[in-house]
Design a protein around this motif. Structure first.
Motif, PDB file in Angstrom:
ATOM      1  N   LEU A   1       0.828  -1.196   0.000  1.00 30.09           N
ATOM      2  CA  LEU A   1       0.000   0.000   0.000  1.00 30.09           C
ATOM      3  C   LEU A   1       0.865   1.250   0.000  1.00 30.09           C
ATOM      4  CD1 LEU A   1      -2.525  -1.088   2.779  1.00 30.09           C
ATOM      5  CD2 LEU A   1      -2.728  -1.426   0.309  1.00 30.09           C
ATOM      6  N   ASP A   2       0.326   2.329  -0.604  1.00 27.90           N
ATOM      7  CA  ASP A   2       1.033   3.602  -0.554  1.00 27.90           C
ATOM      8  C   ASP A   2       0.657   4.329   0.743  1.00 27.90           C
ATOM      9  OD1 ASP A   2      -1.474   4.795  -0.944  1.00 27.90           O
ATOM     10  OD2 ASP A   2      -1.081   5.341  -3.027  1.00 27.90           O
ATOM     11  N   ARG A   3       1.124   5.548   0.907  1.00 27.46           N
ATOM     12  CA  ARG A   3       0.866   6.311   2.134  1.00 27.46           C
ATOM     13  C   ARG A   3      -0.606   6.569   2.390  1.00 27.46           C
ATOM     14  NH1 ARG A   3       5.355  10.788   3.314  1.00 27.46           N
ATOM     15  NH2 ARG A   3       7.168   9.478   2.979  1.00 27.46           N
TER      16      ARG A   3
ATOM     17  N   GLY B   1      -2.963   4.431   1.714  1.00 28.12           N
ATOM     18  CA  GLY B   1      -3.649   3.164   1.914  1.00 28.12           C
ATOM     19  C   GLY B   1      -4.176   2.520   0.649  1.00 28.12           C
ATOM     20  N   LYS B   2      -3.781   3.065  -0.509  1.00 34.32           N
ATOM     21  CA  LYS B   2      -4.215   2.502  -1.788  1.00 34.32           C
ATOM     22  C   LYS B   2      -3.176   1.491  -2.271  1.00 34.32           C
ATOM     23  CE  LYS B   2      -6.569   6.741  -3.075  1.00 34.32           C
ATOM     24  NZ  LYS B   2      -6.573   7.888  -3.976  1.00 34.32           N
ATOM     25  N   PRO B   3      -3.602   0.428  -2.961  1.00 39.53           N
ATOM     26  CA  PRO B   3      -2.648  -0.577  -3.449  1.00 39.53           C
ATOM     27  C   PRO B   3      -1.668   0.019  -4.463  1.00 39.53           C
ATOM     28  CG  PRO B   3      -4.922  -1.245  -3.909  1.00 39.53           C
ATOM     29  CD  PRO B   3      -4.976   0.106  -3.305  1.00 39.53           C
ATOM     30  N   ILE B   4      -0.436  -0.444  -4.389  1.00 41.80           N
ATOM     31  CA  ILE B   4       0.573  -0.041  -5.365  1.00 41.80           C
ATOM     32  C   ILE B   4       0.334  -0.860  -6.624  1.00 41.80           C
ATOM     33  CG2 ILE B   4       3.032  -0.034  -5.899  1.00 41.80           C
ATOM     34  CD1 ILE B   4       3.516   0.539  -2.927  1.00 41.80           C
TER      35      ILE B   4
END
Length: 64
Positions: A48-50, A52-55
């Motif tokens: 996850l990115d900062r 909270g979304k999937p990379i």
């Protein structure tokens, strides 16, 4: 008949022999997952990115 490509590809790996961390990418969705294993146990989770979304890796990034 065309050869079917694997859905998941390992894009990086770090291993000490007993422990392993590797990143796997789903070629259909582009989502990246972290796999960690120690001995006979292991687990996988999406990266996850900062926010909270999937990379997600795009197909263009994969070919580079």
């Amino acid at each position: 008949m065309a050869k079917k490509e694997k859905r998941f590809v390992r894009t990086s790996v770090e291993s000490t022999g007993f422990e392993e961390n590797s990143v796997w990418m789903d070629r259909e969705t582009g989502v990246n997952y972290l796999w960690h294993s120690t001995g006979h146990a292991g687990g996988m989770t999406p990266l996850l990115d900062r926010e909270g979304k999937p990379i997600i890796t795009t197909l263009l990034e994969e070919k580079e």
